[in-house]
Design a protein around this motif. Structure first.
Motif, PDB file in Angstrom:
ATOM      1  N   HIS A   3      49.342  28.105  45.261  1.00 38.35           N
ATOM      2  CA  HIS A   3      48.099  27.403  45.576  1.00 38.35           C
ATOM      3  C   HIS A   3      47.079  28.370  46.177  1.00 38.35           C
ATOM      4  O   HIS A   3      45.897  28.372  45.789  1.00 38.35           O
ATOM      5  CB  HIS A   3      48.399  26.248  46.540  1.00 38.35           C
TER       6      HIS A   3
ATOM      7  N   THR B 257      46.953  31.614  45.793  1.00 35.19           N
ATOM      8  CA  THR B 257      46.532  32.557  44.758  1.00 35.19           C
ATOM      9  C   THR B 257      45.470  31.928  43.864  1.00 35.19           C
ATOM     10  O   THR B 257      44.459  32.552  43.541  1.00 35.19           O
ATOM     11  CB  THR B 257      47.738  33.022  43.917  1.00 35.19           C
ATOM     12  N   LEU B 258      45.700  30.671  43.461  1.00 32.91           N
ATOM     13  CA  LEU B 258      44.710  29.990  42.624  1.00 32.91           C
ATOM     14  C   LEU B 258      43.386  29.808  43.360  1.00 32.91           C
ATOM     15  O   LEU B 258      42.315  29.974  42.769  1.00 32.91           O
ATOM     16  CB  LEU B 258      45.253  28.635  42.157  1.00 32.91           C
ATOM     17  N   LEU B 259      43.445  29.478  44.640  1.00 34.76           N
ATOM     18  CA  LEU B 259      42.210  29.310  45.406  1.00 34.76           C
ATOM     19  C   LEU B 259      41.462  30.626  45.575  1.00 34.76           C
ATOM     20  O   LEU B 259      40.239  30.677  45.460  1.00 34.76           O
ATOM     21  CB  LEU B 259      42.510  28.702  46.779  1.00 34.76           C
ATOM     22  N   SER B 260      42.195  31.695  45.843  1.00 35.57           N
ATOM     23  CA  SER B 260      41.533  32.984  46.074  1.00 35.57           C
ATOM     24  C   SER B 260      41.003  33.607  44.784  1.00 35.57           C
ATOM     25  O   SER B 260      40.137  34.474  44.827  1.00 35.57           O
ATOM     26  CB  SER B 260      42.470  33.956  46.793  1.00 35.57           C
ATOM     27  N   HIS B 261      41.503  33.154  43.643  1.00 36.01           N
ATOM     28  CA  HIS B 261      41.034  33.649  42.339  1.00 36.01           C
ATOM     29  C   HIS B 261      40.482  32.489  41.517  1.00 36.01           C
ATOM     30  O   HIS B 261      40.665  32.442  40.301  1.00 36.01           O
ATOM     31  CB  HIS B 261      42.171  34.343  41.588  1.00 36.01           C
ATOM     32  N   ARG B 262      39.804  31.585  42.187  1.00 31.30           N
ATOM     33  CA  ARG B 262      39.329  30.349  41.555  1.00 31.30           C
ATOM     34  C   ARG B 262      38.441  30.613  40.341  1.00 31.30           C
ATOM     35  O   ARG B 262      38.443  29.844  39.377  1.00 31.30           O
ATOM     36  CB  ARG B 262      38.590  29.509  42.581  1.00 31.30           C
ATOM     37  N   ALA B 263      37.678  31.658  40.357  1.00 35.28           N
ATOM     38  CA  ALA B 263      36.759  31.941  39.247  1.00 35.28           C
ATOM     39  C   ALA B 263      37.498  32.166  37.929  1.00 35.28           C
ATOM     40  O   ALA B 263      36.997  31.796  36.864  1.00 35.28           O
ATOM     41  CB  ALA B 263      35.896  33.153  39.581  1.00 35.28           C
TER      42      ALA B 263
ATOM     43  N   PRO C 168      40.490  30.815  36.591  1.00 33.91           N
ATOM     44  CA  PRO C 168      40.828  29.622  35.804  1.00 33.91           C
ATOM     45  C   PRO C 168      39.582  28.824  35.392  1.00 33.91           C
ATOM     46  O   PRO C 168      39.551  28.230  34.316  1.00 33.91           O
ATOM     47  CB  PRO C 168      41.733  28.801  36.710  1.00 33.91           C
ATOM     48  N   GLU C 169      38.537  28.832  36.222  1.00 33.29           N
ATOM     49  CA  GLU C 169      37.304  28.132  35.840  1.00 33.29           C
ATOM     50  C   GLU C 169      36.657  28.798  34.634  1.00 33.29           C
ATOM     51  O   GLU C 169      36.155  28.122  33.737  1.00 33.29           O
ATOM     52  CB  GLU C 169      36.349  28.063  37.021  1.00 33.29           C
TER      53      GLU C 169
ATOM     54  N   THR D  59      38.755  27.830  31.541  1.00 32.93           N
ATOM     55  CA  THR D  59      38.537  26.447  31.085  1.00 32.93           C
ATOM     56  C   THR D  59      37.169  26.286  30.435  1.00 32.93           C
ATOM     57  O   THR D  59      37.002  25.438  29.558  1.00 32.93           O
ATOM     58  CB  THR D  59      38.690  25.435  32.237  1.00 32.93           C
TER      59      THR D  59
END
Length: 72
Positions: A52, A54-60, A62-63, A66
Motif C-alpha cells: 500500500h 509503495t503504491l501511494l508513494s508511486h501513485r503517478a 498506476p494512474e 490506467t
C-alpha cells in the motif's frame, strides 16, 4: 519462516485452502497454532502495508498506466 518460529515446516494432514494444499498436524499444541496464526497475520499485514505504501508513494505510475487503457 519468522523470527519467532524460525525456518520450520509443520507436517500433517493435507487441507485444501485457497486453491493450494496446506498441512495440518493435530500433534501441534494450541499454543503453537496460535503462534503460527499470529505470525501469518503479522507477515500478511506487514506486506499489505508495504505494498500500500509503495503504491501511494508511486501513485503517478498506476494512474499513468490506467490512462492508457482502452475505454469500453
Amino acid at each position: 519462516m519468522s523470527e519467532k518460529l524460525g525456518s520450520v515446516r509443520y507436517f500433517g494432514q493435507s487441507l485444501q485452502y485457497l486453491g493450494g494444499m496446506l498441512q495440518d498436524d493435530s500433534q501441534i499444541s494450541s499454543v503453537t497454532r496460535q503462534l503460527i496464526n499470529a505470525e501469518v497475520q503479522r507477515i500478511v499485514t506487514e506486506q499489505f502495508l508495504r505494498a500500500h505504501g509503495t503504491l501511494l508513494s508511486h501513485r503517478a505510475a498506476p494512474e499513468s498506466l490506467t490512462a492508457h487503457l482502452p475505454k469500453q
